[in-house]
Every structure is written in structure tokens, then in C-alpha cells.
Design a protein around this motif. Structure first.
Motif, mmCIF file in Angstrom:
data_model
loop_
_atom_site.group_PDB
_atom_site.id
_atom_site.type_symbol
_atom_site.label_atom_id
_atom_site.label_comp_id
_atom_site.label_asym_id
_atom_site.label_seq_id
_atom_site.Cartn_x
_atom_site.Cartn_y
_atom_site.Cartn_z
ATOM 1 N N VAL A 68 53.513 -10.023 14.352
ATOM 2 C CA VAL A 68 53.484 -9.051 15.473
ATOM 3 C C VAL A 68 52.869 -7.721 15.031
ATOM 4 O O VAL A 68 52.141 -7.080 15.799
ATOM 5 C CB VAL A 68 54.917 -8.832 16.013
ATOM 6 C CG1 VAL A 68 54.939 -7.731 17.064
ATOM 7 C CG2 VAL A 68 55.463 -10.111 16.616
ATOM 8 N N THR A 74 50.483 -7.916 18.680
ATOM 9 C CA THR A 74 50.575 -6.990 19.808
ATOM 10 C C THR A 74 50.864 -5.564 19.330
ATOM 11 O O THR A 74 50.160 -4.613 19.680
ATOM 12 C CB THR A 74 51.734 -7.439 20.743
ATOM 13 O OG1 THR A 74 51.714 -8.849 20.849
ATOM 14 C CG2 THR A 74 51.618 -6.796 22.103
ATOM 15 N N ALA A 78 48.145 -2.398 18.935
ATOM 16 C CA ALA A 78 48.397 -1.187 19.729
ATOM 17 C C ALA A 78 48.502 0.030 18.817
ATOM 18 O O ALA A 78 47.960 1.106 19.109
ATOM 19 C CB ALA A 78 49.680 -1.358 20.534
#
Lengths: 227, 250
Positions: A68, A74, A78
Motif C-alpha cells: 500500500v 494507493t 498519493a
């Protein structure tokens, strides 16, 4: 050189524990408040997710976090878009990993403490004109101090001893992610037993002293309630 | 500012359906056996429960109106409420409990002196007796200058002597309050002692027949110390029965 190889990891462990504890007292209180006082859809699923890090092997959790928080994950993508830098192998990265890893150790004691508060106290506070926020700070928090204390100790000590998840997400970057537990492991591998002894002793003594202080505080609370 | 409530709510074993009104400076006692729905009426008026149908207004202000989907939050109703078993804040002393939301601390002090608990101001609430806790709860409710006072079995957890003293203290003070007061009890004689009007409620409905039967039984020598109503007949010798009940008993 030897001093920095001992003091720096210890300082990093302490810093990580303090930051994680601070963040988790807020996040944990928010989640515990939602679970105790609000109707949460799919409650059992949410509660199981929160408790999951307690039963998962740290390397499994670390692996998922690695995915992650990686450049294609994600959160990692980000973060990279926002700051231009990677989350992996950074102090921020291991803070996030620690927060996830220790989440149940904050939520469970707080949930138990909130559930013990007499609902009529909260209703009385509402009748007396307090907003939900004011009720939380003026009634719920002062009557859950034992829960906050327990959550702080558990999270702090759990983070101090964290190894697998941090190693997966942070690796062993000196001054950035090489916390005491990883430094001890590496010292033993390199046959630097003196360093391993010193760091282990400091961790053990810190935990012991911490528990004595907390036992005294909670003992005083218990006496005050009994008296 | 009179209180008006017209409420309907489905409970476990019956439907609560009650209309009531209470003028400023008046005490309305809702009386009935345990489980009659009395506390639910107070909770709906306080905004702690939502009725299935109906509304609650104080003066010209609508607090609850299910048809118009109006539900003023409890905190904005300006209430004073004395709960059964007096849930005071255990982390605070008596003074801080009374002042919890008091806009004027001099009023809080005046109330504490009047109810004889000023000397306990620095004492933790868990270290005072039941009667003192009850006085603290009444002072706490009144210290915020409420627009409506709700009292849920305020004297039922006390020993007979303390109960008598506090009923008398409250009766002496009620005339000074120019707000509607709703008082819930299962003890008819307590209602007769304190109330200007009585609303008998049985299984969620207003039931004057129930009250009348009790009064007729009392006239015919019904023991005032029976377990159902719990109390001491000698404490009520000075009850001045409301005119309408005197008429029933004639």
C-alpha cells in the motif's frame, strides 16, 4: 561511533513510540467513541479490521503495508504526488506502520473505558446544555483516564518492541528507520554483543520503570475511587 | 410559558398515548405503577427519546413535531432534569457539579445554602449520602435557570425521613419557581403532597379510574403503608387534597 550506534536507535525508538502514542490516543479515542456511542454499519467487520493487526504475523502486516505504501500503492502514490518523496524507508513511513500495528492496543482499552461510563451521565450532560464535543471533553475523557493510561502504556511499549513490520516498511536506515529492536538484531548478527546488551538493558529497564510508574498512578486512582 | 405535549409511542407491551399540559409555576405529577410509561413521557419531553407521532411545545416554541420533522436537540431545550438515582459527575466535587452549567455561580451558592449542602462544596460526590446527592442533583438542575423542570422519581431512592424532609423542602420552594414542573412518581401520596395537578397513567394511557379507586380505598381505610405504594401514612397527614380529588372522594 559506538555511542551513536547505541544512542541513535534508542532515541529513534523513543521518538517513534511518543509520536505513535500521541497519534493513536486521538485516532483510538475517535474510533472507540464511534464504536461505543454511534451506530456503525457492518460493526463486526469494522471491529475485526481494527483488531486484525493484533493477530496477524508482523511480517504479513508489513508486507501489506509495503504494497500500500510503495510507489504503486494507493497511499504511497498519493504521498509521492503530494510531497515528491517516497514513504518507504522513512521515519514517516514507520510511524504510519506503527499506527496501524498498534491500533487495537489503543482502541480496545478506550472502548472498554467508554462503555463503562453510565449513559445517564451523558444524558444529564446533554440536558445541562453540553454539545456532543463538550460532553466528550468534560465528561467522557475525565471518566476514562484509566483507559487512556492503559492505552498509552500498551501502545508505547508495543511500539518500543516493534520489529517485523518496521523492518518490512522501513528497512534499517541509520537515523531514519533503524530503531533499537532492529539495531539489537543487527548487533547480534555482527557479534557486537556489548551493544546488544546495552540496548536490550535500556529497553527492558525503560519498560519496567514505565510499568511501575503507571501502576502507581492507576493504584492512586483506584484508591481515590475506593475512598 | 406553558408546556404542552401530545405523544404516541409504541413500547414493548403497549402503546403510550398521552396528552398533557402544565402551566408556568404549576406542578404536574404523572403518577402510575412501575412500567406504565411515565419515564418515557419525560424522556420524550426532554428530547432523549423520539415519539412515533406527536409533538412537544413550550410556550410558542416547538421542541418536537413528528409531522414537521422538528426535533430540537436536548441541549437546546433549556431543561433542568432530576434523574432517578441522581447521576452526578463522579470526577467533580459537589460545587463543580452544581455549577456544571450554571450561568450565575451566586445562584448556585444560594441553592446549595438553601438545600443545606454548602458545607459539602469541596467533597467528592461519591463521598456524600444519598440524600445529599439528591439535593445536589436538584441544585444542579435549578442552577442553570431552566425553562422547564423534569423530575423522575426524585425521592424514591431515599430513606423515609430524608424523603420527607426533601419533599417538604421542595414543596416550600416550588411556589417560587415560575416554570412548569413535571414530576413522575409511582407514589400517589407523594403526588398529592407536591402536585397542583395529577395525571394518572397506566399502561401508557391516562386512567383517572385507577387514581379514583386508590382514593376510594384510602377513604375506606386502605392501609397507607401497603407495599404497592410504599410510604408512611403519618408523613402525609398534612396533605391538602386537590379540589377535584376531594370531589371524587365525596
Amino acid at each position: 561511533m559506538a555511542t551513536s550506534s547505541i544512542l541513535l536507535p534508542l532515541w529513534l525508538s523513543f521518538k517513534l513510540s511518543v509520536v505513535t502514542t500521541g497519534v493513536l490516543l486521538v485516532v483510538g479515542a475517535l474510533l472507540a467513541h464511534l464504536l461505543v456511542y454511534r451506530s456503525v454499519p457492518a460493526r463486526s467487520v469494522v471491529e475485526s479490521l481494527i483488531t486484525l493487526p493484533m493477530v496477524l504475523p508482523p511480517t504479513v502486516l508489513g508486507f501489506y503495508l509495503l504494497v500500500v505504501m510503495g510507489p504503486k500503492g494507493t497511499l504511497g502514490a498519493a504521498w509521492q504526488g503530494l510531497t515528491g518523496s517516497s514513504l518507504l524507508f522513512t521515519f514517516t513511513g514507520i510511524v504510519i506502520a506503527s499506527i496501524v500495528y498498534s491500533l487495537p492496543f489503543a482502541v480496545q482499552p478506550l472502548k472498554a473505558a467508554f462503555a463503562r461510563i453510565d449513559r445517564r451521565l451523558l444524558e444529564n450532560a446533554a440536558v445541562l446544555g453540553l454539545s456532543p464535543m463538550a460532553i466528550f471533553f468534560r465528561v467522557v475523557v475525565p471518566n476514562s483516564l484509566a483507559g487512556f493510561t492503559a492505552a498509552s502504556i500498551l501502545v508505547f511499549l508495543h511500539t518500543m518492541g516493534e520489529f517485523g513490520t518496521i523492518l518490512m516498511v522501513g528497512g534499517s536506515v541509520p537515523g531514519e528507520t533503524r530503531v533499537a529492536s532492529i539495531a539489537i538484531f543487527e548487533a547480534v548478527e555482527a557479534l557486537r554483543y556489548r551493544d546488544a546488551w546495552i540496548m536490550s538493558l535500556v529497553l527492558a529497564l525503560t519498560s519496567f520503570v514505565f510499568l511501575i510508574v503507571v501502576n502507581r498512578i492507576t493504584g492512586k486512582d483506584a484508591n481515590a475511587v475506593a475512598g | 410559558m406553558p408546556l404542552q405535549a401530545d405523544i404516541r409511542k409504541r413500547l414493548n407491551h403497549f402503546t403510550l398515548q398521552v396528552s398533557l399540559s402544565c402551566g408556568a409555576g404549576r406542578v404536574l405529577s404523572i403518577v402510575g405503577p412501575s412500567g406504565a410509561g411515565k419515564t418515557t413521557i419525560l424522556r420524550i419531553i426532554a428530547g432523549l427519546d423520539v415519539p412515533d407521532e406527536g409533538g412537544v411545545t413550550l410556550g410558542g416554541t416547538t421542541w418536537t413535531d413528528t409531522a414537521a420533522r422538528v426535533m430540537v436537540p436536548t441541549r437546546r431545550r433549556g431543561l433542568g432534569m432530576v434523574f432517578q438515582d441522581f447521576p452526578l459527575f463522579p470526577h467533580l466535587n459537589v460545587w463543580k457539579n452544581v455549577c456544571f452549567s450554571a450561568p450565575d455561580v451566586s445562584l448556585a451558592r444560594h441553592l446549595m445554602e438553601r438545600f443545606g449542602i454548602w458545607h459539602l462544596k469541596d467533597t467528592r460526590v461519591d463521598a456524600v449520602s444519598g440524600g445529599e446527592r439528591q439535593r445536589c442533583a436538584i441544585c444542579q438542575a435549578l442552577a442553570r435557570k431552566p425553562r422547564l423542570l423534569l423530575m423522575d422519581e426524585p425521592f424514591s431512592a431515599l430513606d423515609p425521613l430524608t424523603r420527607r424532609k426533601l419533599r417538604e423542602a421542595f414543596r416550600a420552594m416550588k411556589n417560587e419557581l415560575s416554570i412548569p414542573i413535571l414530576h413522575v412518581t409511582h407514589d400517589i401520596r407523594e403526588a398529592l403532597f407536591l402536585a397542583d395537578e395529577i395525571l394518572p397513567v397506566v399502561r401508557g394511557r391516562v386512567c383517572h379510574k385507577w387514581l379514583l379507586q386508590f382514593m376510594l380505598s384510602a377513604r375506606e381505610g386502605f392501609s397507607c403503608t401497603d407495599a404497592a405504594t410504599g410510604g408512611d401514612s403519618e408523613l402525609y397527614e398534612d396533605i391538602d387534597l386537590p379540589v377535584r380529588i376531594k370531589e371524587y372522594m365525596r
